[in-house]
Design a protein around this motif. Sequence first.
Motif, mmCIF file in Angstrom:
data_model
loop_
_atom_site.group_PDB
_atom_site.id
_atom_site.type_symbol
_atom_site.label_atom_id
_atom_site.label_comp_id
_atom_site.label_asym_id
_atom_site.label_seq_id
_atom_site.Cartn_x
_atom_site.Cartn_y
_atom_site.Cartn_z
ATOM 1 N N ALA A 13 32.109 46.584 36.147
ATOM 2 C CA ALA A 13 33.410 47.104 36.277
ATOM 3 C C ALA A 13 33.994 47.646 37.344
ATOM 4 C CB ALA A 13 32.527 48.359 35.792
ATOM 5 N N ASN A 14 33.623 47.504 38.774
ATOM 6 C CA ASN A 14 34.198 47.968 39.345
ATOM 7 C C ASN A 14 35.093 46.202 39.287
ATOM 8 O OD1 ASN A 14 34.602 49.179 41.136
ATOM 9 N ND2 ASN A 14 32.859 50.006 40.868
ATOM 10 N N ALA A 15 34.672 45.613 39.675
ATOM 11 C CA ALA A 15 35.192 43.853 39.347
ATOM 12 C C ALA A 15 36.586 44.107 38.037
ATOM 13 C CB ALA A 15 34.037 43.146 38.818
ATOM 14 N N PHE A 16 36.500 43.925 37.191
ATOM 15 C CA PHE A 16 36.954 44.047 35.876
ATOM 16 C C PHE A 16 38.067 44.753 36.126
ATOM 17 C CE2 PHE A 16 38.167 46.000 32.458
ATOM 18 C CZ PHE A 16 38.523 45.320 31.675
ATOM 19 N N ALA A 17 37.523 46.436 36.643
ATOM 20 C CA ALA A 17 39.041 47.288 36.880
ATOM 21 C C ALA A 17 39.841 46.298 37.782
ATOM 22 C CB ALA A 17 38.614 48.337 37.836
ATOM 23 N N LYS A 18 38.798 46.225 38.560
ATOM 24 C CA LYS A 18 39.990 45.398 40.000
ATOM 25 C C LYS A 18 40.978 44.372 39.744
ATOM 26 C CE LYS A 18 39.288 43.553 45.130
ATOM 27 N NZ LYS A 18 38.461 44.097 45.995
ATOM 28 N N GLU A 19 40.514 44.010 38.412
ATOM 29 C CA GLU A 19 41.500 42.197 38.367
ATOM 30 C C GLU A 19 42.524 42.855 36.594
ATOM 31 O OE1 GLU A 19 40.052 38.190 37.998
ATOM 32 O OE2 GLU A 19 38.255 39.045 39.045
ATOM 33 N N VAL A 20 41.886 43.832 35.691
ATOM 34 C CA VAL A 20 42.841 44.914 35.098
ATOM 35 C C VAL A 20 44.517 44.830 35.500
ATOM 36 C CG1 VAL A 20 43.575 46.580 33.047
ATOM 37 C CG2 VAL A 20 41.534 45.937 33.502
ATOM 38 N N LYS A 21 44.835 45.203 36.660
ATOM 39 C CA LYS A 21 45.919 45.445 37.183
ATOM 40 C C LYS A 21 46.479 44.454 37.854
ATOM 41 C CE LYS A 21 43.458 49.542 40.129
ATOM 42 N NZ LYS A 21 42.826 50.188 40.810
ATOM 43 N N ASN A 22 45.752 43.068 37.391
ATOM 44 C CA ASN A 22 46.627 41.903 38.231
ATOM 45 C C ASN A 22 47.221 41.061 36.744
ATOM 46 O OD1 ASN A 22 46.313 41.610 40.691
ATOM 47 N ND2 ASN A 22 44.306 41.044 40.314
ATOM 48 N N THR A 23 47.121 41.552 35.233
ATOM 49 C CA THR A 23 47.064 41.328 33.738
ATOM 50 C C THR A 23 48.899 41.714 33.902
ATOM 51 O OG1 THR A 23 46.477 43.006 32.889
ATOM 52 C CG2 THR A 23 44.660 40.927 33.017
ATOM 53 N N LYS A 24 49.504 41.123 33.295
ATOM 54 C CA LYS A 24 50.799 41.538 32.234
ATOM 55 C C LYS A 24 50.701 42.565 31.780
ATOM 56 C CE LYS A 24 53.112 38.449 29.765
ATOM 57 N NZ LYS A 24 53.761 37.350 29.350
ATOM 58 N N SER A 270 43.926 28.732 42.966
ATOM 59 C CA SER A 270 44.288 29.462 44.162
ATOM 60 C C SER A 270 44.312 31.124 44.325
ATOM 61 C CB SER A 270 45.478 28.620 43.722
ATOM 62 O OG SER A 270 46.457 29.227 42.780
ATOM 63 N N TYR A 271 43.629 31.496 42.738
ATOM 64 C CA TYR A 271 43.898 33.163 42.950
ATOM 65 C C TYR A 271 42.305 33.705 43.157
ATOM 66 C CZ TYR A 271 42.914 37.339 39.446
ATOM 67 O OH TYR A 271 42.386 38.301 39.300
ATOM 68 N N LYS A 272 42.960 34.702 44.023
ATOM 69 C CA LYS A 272 41.845 35.211 44.919
ATOM 70 C C LYS A 272 40.987 36.001 44.444
ATOM 71 C CE LYS A 272 44.215 33.243 48.432
ATOM 72 N NZ LYS A 272 43.600 31.618 48.648
ATOM 73 N N GLU A 273 40.972 37.131 43.834
ATOM 74 C CA GLU A 273 39.849 37.452 42.604
ATOM 75 C C GLU A 273 39.155 36.327 41.648
ATOM 76 O OE1 GLU A 273 39.928 40.339 44.049
ATOM 77 O OE2 GLU A 273 41.553 40.849 44.544
ATOM 78 N N ALA A 274 37.932 37.788 41.665
ATOM 79 C CA ALA A 274 36.833 36.966 41.269
ATOM 80 C C ALA A 274 37.150 35.514 39.744
ATOM 81 C CB ALA A 274 35.818 37.760 40.536
ATOM 82 N N GLY A 275 38.723 36.336 39.109
ATOM 83 C CA GLY A 275 38.816 35.849 38.231
ATOM 84 C C GLY A 275 38.373 36.361 36.594
#
Length: 323
Positions: A13-24, A270-275
């Motif tokens: 969930a930590n990984a998910f939460a981190k990447e929601v912020k990177n979505t439009k 090139s995307y730096k987070e997990a994906g």
Amino acid sequence: MIKWGIIAPGTIANAFAKEVKNTKDGILTAVYGRNNDKTKEFAKKHNIENYYSDIDEFFKDENIDAVYIATPHNYHMQYAKKCIEAKKHILCEKPFSYNYKTSEEVLNLARKSNIFIMEALWTLFLPAVNQAKKWIEEDKIGKVKLVTANFGFNSNEDINSRLYNPCLAGGALLDVGIYPILFSDFMIGSFPKKIKADAEFTNTKVDESDIINLKYENGVLASLTCSISADTDNTAIIYGEKGKIVIPKFWSAKESYLYFEDRKEEFIDSYKEAGYKYEIEEANRCIKNKALESTIASHNITLELAKIMDEIRNQIGLIYPFE
């Protein structure tokens, strides 16, 4: 914006939460966890406005459009049903449920209730994996003949760990074995007609390591392994008549390599987070367009994966206490 709530604020969930912020189109608005202090800490870390230790209060939150379910496998079904009752769309961690019957039940219920639901098969959305698929479709390696994939890591046998606890649907197959199976099906573009599997078990009565051989209608073979007791090289290779494609850490791929005609091509993401961003964007798109399922991580793929793993479990003799 699609407003997301999270159930079970753990590692994934930590990984998910981190990447929601990177979505439009996505934003985090709420999180539920049984431990109030940990849930509050998670909310603070990810700047989430509302946190709950009461599941009923979480589902009453009208500021939640969709829910990400990140619990152990055996709880997926009960929380998915609660989401459907509360009219919340769903992204559910893999495996979707612990068997075909329960998976089908939840998917049918969601469809009847006009709720979008998708299994979090994030590998299908990774650019490096899709580049490999494109190379196959472009006939760069000729007819595919063989796929190999392995996913294994070494962990301590501990009944308190969800990996080793049969009451939490533990074991290698459901936790990591789903990835090589998914990858093989995706690259070959069909589902296997023959399955042969064997496994070694832990003292806690879950599968420690599995070897899975698949045969497809078009004659392609797949040799797959998974383990929670051995570090493997975690690589997938697609062998064709004219070349091969190599994908390191295929389930979370950042790169893929094509070898053909004494040449080499490579793709680097090139995307730096997990994906996880890519699957979240797909869920956002589907919800905005009022689609009930993704055309990529479709309900049919979820059911076929469940069917394959049911057969593997039948062959290796893996039955959970709650079944």
